[in-house]
Design a protein around this motif. Structure first.
Motif, PDB file in Angstrom:
ATOM      1  N   ALA A  28       0.833  -1.208   0.000  1.00 46.82           N
ATOM      2  CA  ALA A  28       0.000   0.000   0.000  1.00 46.82           C
ATOM      3  C   ALA A  28       0.866   1.257   0.000  1.00 46.82           C
ATOM      4  O   ALA A  28       0.523   2.261  -0.633  1.00 46.82           O
ATOM      5  N   GLU A  29       1.997   1.212   0.704  1.00 49.92           N
ATOM      6  CA  GLU A  29       2.887   2.374   0.728  1.00 49.92           C
ATOM      7  C   GLU A  29       3.617   2.532  -0.608  1.00 49.92           C
ATOM      8  O   GLU A  29       3.834   3.660  -1.086  1.00 49.92           O
ATOM      9  N   VAL A  30       3.999   1.414  -1.227  1.00 46.33           N
ATOM     10  CA  VAL A  30       4.619   1.482  -2.544  1.00 46.33           C
ATOM     11  C   VAL A  30       3.636   2.091  -3.545  1.00 46.33           C
ATOM     12  O   VAL A  30       3.998   2.917  -4.383  1.00 46.33           O
ATOM     13  N   GLU A  31       2.370   1.699  -3.444  1.00 47.60           N
ATOM     14  CA  GLU A  31       1.352   2.250  -4.341  1.00 47.60           C
ATOM     15  C   GLU A  31       1.234   3.756  -4.174  1.00 47.60           C
ATOM     16  O   GLU A  31       1.077   4.493  -5.161  1.00 47.60           O
ATOM     17  N   LEU A  32       1.330   4.235  -2.950  1.00 41.79           N
ATOM     18  CA  LEU A  32       1.244   5.681  -2.729  1.00 41.79           C
ATOM     19  C   LEU A  32       2.450   6.403  -3.311  1.00 41.79           C
ATOM     20  O   LEU A  32       2.317   7.499  -3.874  1.00 41.79           O
ATOM     21  N   VAL A  33       3.626   5.806  -3.188  1.00 39.41           N
ATOM     22  CA  VAL A  33       4.809   6.412  -3.779  1.00 39.41           C
ATOM     23  C   VAL A  33       4.654   6.503  -5.301  1.00 39.41           C
ATOM     24  O   VAL A  33       4.937   7.543  -5.919  1.00 39.41           O
ATOM     25  N   VAL A  34       4.187   5.426  -5.919  1.00 36.05           N
ATOM     26  CA  VAL A  34       4.003   5.428  -7.370  1.00 36.05           C
ATOM     27  C   VAL A  34       2.887   6.395  -7.752  1.00 36.05           C
ATOM     28  O   VAL A  34       2.961   7.067  -8.791  1.00 36.05           O
ATOM     29  N   ALA A  35       1.837   6.509  -6.912  1.00 37.39           N
ATOM     30  CA  ALA A  35       0.773   7.480  -7.190  1.00 37.39           C
ATOM     31  C   ALA A  35       1.342   8.897  -7.217  1.00 37.39           C
ATOM     32  O   ALA A  35       0.921   9.740  -8.029  1.00 37.39           O
ATOM     33  N   VAL A  75       5.817  21.911  -6.837  1.00 37.40           N
ATOM     34  CA  VAL A  75       5.526  20.811  -7.765  1.00 37.40           C
ATOM     35  C   VAL A  75       5.422  19.491  -6.999  1.00 37.40           C
ATOM     36  O   VAL A  75       4.532  18.671  -7.250  1.00 37.40           O
ATOM     37  N   GLU A  76       6.321  19.280  -6.043  1.00 38.11           N
ATOM     38  CA  GLU A  76       6.272  18.057  -5.245  1.00 38.11           C
ATOM     39  C   GLU A  76       5.012  18.012  -4.376  1.00 38.11           C
ATOM     40  O   GLU A  76       4.415  16.951  -4.190  1.00 38.11           O
ATOM     41  N   ALA A  77       4.608  19.153  -3.858  1.00 42.69           N
ATOM     42  CA  ALA A  77       3.380  19.195  -3.048  1.00 42.69           C
ATOM     43  C   ALA A  77       2.166  18.845  -3.903  1.00 42.69           C
ATOM     44  O   ALA A  77       1.244  18.155  -3.440  1.00 42.69           O
ATOM     45  N   ARG A  78       2.140  19.314  -5.145  1.00 44.43           N
ATOM     46  CA  ARG A  78       1.023  18.959  -6.024  1.00 44.43           C
ATOM     47  C   ARG A  78       1.006  17.452  -6.287  1.00 44.43           C
ATOM     48  O   ARG A  78      -0.061  16.834  -6.340  1.00 44.43           O
ATOM     49  N   ALA A  79       2.181  16.846  -6.462  1.00 42.89           N
ATOM     50  CA  ALA A  79       2.234  15.398  -6.657  1.00 42.89           C
ATOM     51  C   ALA A  79       1.736  14.661  -5.423  1.00 42.89           C
ATOM     52  O   ALA A  79       1.083  13.612  -5.528  1.00 42.89           O
ATOM     53  N   ASP A  80       2.027  15.198  -4.227  1.00 38.76           N
ATOM     54  CA  ASP A  80       1.482  14.607  -2.998  1.00 38.76           C
ATOM     55  C   ASP A  80      -0.044  14.673  -2.992  1.00 38.76           C
ATOM     56  O   ASP A  80      -0.726  13.696  -2.648  1.00 38.76           O
ATOM     57  N   HIS A  90      -1.950  14.842  -5.536  1.00 34.92           N
ATOM     58  CA  HIS A  90      -2.435  13.916  -6.557  1.00 34.92           C
ATOM     59  C   HIS A  90      -2.498  12.496  -5.994  1.00 34.92           C
ATOM     60  O   HIS A  90      -3.474  11.760  -6.236  1.00 34.92           O
ATOM     61  N   ALA A  91      -1.460  12.110  -5.250  1.00 36.41           N
ATOM     62  CA  ALA A  91      -1.452  10.775  -4.655  1.00 36.41           C
ATOM     63  C   ALA A  91      -2.610  10.608  -3.679  1.00 36.41           C
ATOM     64  O   ALA A  91      -3.249   9.548  -3.626  1.00 36.41           O
ATOM     65  N   LEU A  92      -2.905  11.638  -2.907  1.00 35.35           N
ATOM     66  CA  LEU A  92      -4.023  11.565  -1.964  1.00 35.35           C
ATOM     67  C   LEU A  92      -5.356  11.480  -2.699  1.00 35.35           C
ATOM     68  O   LEU A  92      -6.248  10.714  -2.314  1.00 35.35           O
ATOM     69  N   GLU A  93      -5.503  12.260  -3.744  1.00 36.85           N
ATOM     70  CA  GLU A  93      -6.747  12.216  -4.523  1.00 36.85           C
ATOM     71  C   GLU A  93      -6.925  10.857  -5.185  1.00 36.85           C
ATOM     72  O   GLU A  93      -8.046  10.336  -5.273  1.00 36.85           O
ATOM     73  N   LEU A  94      -5.844  10.273  -5.657  1.00 35.99           N
ATOM     74  CA  LEU A  94      -5.929   9.010  -6.386  1.00 35.99           C
ATOM     75  C   LEU A  94      -6.194   7.832  -5.454  1.00 35.99           C
ATOM     76  O   LEU A  94      -6.954   6.924  -5.794  1.00 35.99           O
ATOM     77  N   THR A  95      -5.575   7.840  -4.273  1.00 34.53           N
ATOM     78  CA  THR A  95      -5.715   6.703  -3.358  1.00 34.53           C
ATOM     79  C   THR A  95      -6.749   6.941  -2.264  1.00 34.53           C
ATOM     80  O   THR A  95      -7.272   5.977  -1.703  1.00 34.53           O
ATOM     81  N   ARG A  96      -6.982   8.217  -1.932  1.00 29.04           N
ATOM     82  CA  ARG A  96      -7.888   8.593  -0.844  1.00 29.04           C
ATOM     83  C   ARG A  96      -7.553   7.814   0.436  1.00 29.04           C
ATOM     84  O   ARG A  96      -8.427   7.297   1.126  1.00 29.04           O
TER      85      ARG A  96
END
Length: 470
Positions: free
Chosen positions: A319-326, A402-407, A409-415
């Motif tokens: 699950a943590e790997v998935e968040l990193v990739v997200a 830019v990194e904060a936006r990617a974070d 995005h990961a939250l939006e994608l995985t919730r």
């Protein structure tokens, strides 16, 4: 996803072409009797009345100054419009490292920061000192004055000689920093492996730098308005290097293999498809032969875009790997590498024009008759290095957003903010991140928000989206 600041210092910044010019002042006989005019073409065999007069020089400089103003406005406009400034403005509580990390973890982070700060600041001071000597004294010209051969060979050799000398000066600081990494269990390298990587990295930087400066000198020997092709070339080189780097240079340092078949790979590719990001595969880098740190990244664009995870990261829960990739999918979805490359290319073009305008202020102190002379290589290297240092804090500001936006995005994608927080804690502890960076280090080195900042943002996102806050 996370990164370690480079404190042991590489060779002077290779950057992309920054270029310079000026005046017909004391041209020397050079290479077969051509007379090098400062910053302009060699004007082989032409009489004095064909050389640019003072009014013509003023006109050329005004044209360059106008181009500089246009490029500066364009760089600022692109940076202002393309940077997601709102990403770090998510309402939330102030970052509180003590809430998520134990006293022992905080103490370890502070001790590691203290152990790496001294070599880091010494490296910074050495960079400034070497660049300053190359720009403000005849050191570079004297170090290369005995070189022989055609102008292009002497230019290449000058870059190699100065880069090798700088690498030798930096070597003890690099060993010091590597020793600290080993003491804290972050490095798994042997000294031969470490030396090989460092030499390969220096070779790549020197190659790009020699290419840049040789082309610059060639343009200055051929064209009076050499800043025009130089700026164009600087932009093109930046874009080309970013495009080919993943398939040409990255394999020099790591082996990449497709993630093996299994539930994790299937889940990651399904997540990418759900996100609308075309990803044919996720690659695994054999980073464990160098480090115990956890990381992932996206590089390239178009046909060379790739999502890469360290093999050390695969030891974390799926699950943590998935968040990193997200997070990395967020970079790919927003074309962050492409946008950063274009912004960097514009900045390189701006540097070329700026160098045209300022080099005349430098060449006398550096004892260089002309930018078209191979002995100008040292002064050019110094100016590029100083320019890279000065731009670093501004680049970090853009990068953090830019990194904060990617974070986000990961939250939006995985919730899944709870797993996001767990993953950030794992990254911070494994990489011994600075959990409370002081203002100077934050400005100089932080290309990502701190771990506590990212955790606080995740909790704020959870409250705003009606998800239980971790």
């Amino acid at each position: 996803m996370s990164e370690r600041r480079q404190t042991d210092g590489a060779t002077p910044a290779t950057g992309t072409p920054a270029n310079g010019h000026r005046a017909a002042d004391g041209g020397r006989r050079d290479d077969g009797g051509d007379r090098a005019v400062s910053g302009g073409p060699a004007y082989v065999g032409k009489p004095d009345y064909d050389r640019p007069d003072e009014d013509d020089e003023v006109r050329l400089r005004r044209q360059a100054a106008l181009a500089l103003a246009v490029l500066a406005a364009l760089v600022l406009a692109v940076a202002a419009l393309a940077t997601p400034w709102q990403a770090l403005l998510t309402a939330g509580d102030p970052p509180d490292p003590a809430r998520d990390f134990t006293a022992a973890q905080l103490a370890r982070s502070q001790a590691f920061d203290a152990a790496t700060s001294l070599p880091g600041y010494l490296s910074l001071a050495l960079t400034v000192l070497v660049a300053g000597l190359l720009v403000a004294t005849p050191l570079g010209a004297r170090a290369t004055r005995r070189l022989r051969g055609p102008w292009w060979l002497r230019t290449i050799l000058a870059v190699v000689v100065i880069a090798a000398a700088t690498l030798a000066l930096r070597w003890p600081l690099g060993m010091w920093f590597e020793t600290v990494l080993r003491e804290y269990g972050l490095s798994t390298q042997t000294w031969p492996s470490w030396s090989g990587d460092r030499l390969k990295n220096a070779a790549v930087e020197t190659f790009l730098l020699a290419l840049t400066i040789t082309v610059l000198v060639a343009l200055a020997r051929r064209f009076r308005r050499w800043w025009i092709p130089a700026a164009t070339g600087a932009f093109a080189l930046t874009v080309a290097a970013s495009f080919v780097y993943p398939v040409v240079f990255e394999p020099m340092f790591n082996d990449f293999t497709p993630m093996r078949e299994g539930p994790l790979r299937t889940s990651l590719l399904a997540m990418a498809a759900r996100d609308g990001v075309p990803v044919e595969d996720v690659l695994v880098a054999d980073a464990s032969r160098r480090t115990t740190a956890l990381n992932a990244y996206v590089s390239g664009f178009g046909a060379t875009r790739r999502v890469v995870v360290y093999d050390t990261l695969l030891r974390a829960p799926d699950a943590e790997v998935e968040l990193v990739v997200a997070h990395e999918l967020g970079h790919a979805k927003h074309d962050d590498v492409l946008h950063g490359t274009l912004l960097g290319g514009l900045g390189a073009a701006l540097g070329a024009v700026l160098l045209f305008l300022i080099f005349d202020l430098v060449r006398r102190r550096a004892a260089v008759p002309s930018i078209a002379d191979p002995r100008a290589a040292g002064a050019l290297m110094g100016l590029m290095s100083l320019g890279t240092l000065l731009l670093g804090p501004a680049q970090n500001v853009v990068s953090r957003h830019v990194e904060a936006r990617a974070d986000l995005h990961a939250l939006e994608l995985t919730r899944d903010p709870a797993t996001f927080v767990a993953m950030q804690k794992r990254l911070a502890i494994s990489n011994i991140s600075d959990l409370s960076p002081d203002a100077v280090e934050y400005v100089l080195y932080a290309s990502h928000p701190s771990g506590p900042e990212r955790i606080a943002m995740a909790r704020a996102w959870a409250r705003l989206n009606g998800v239980p806050a971790p």
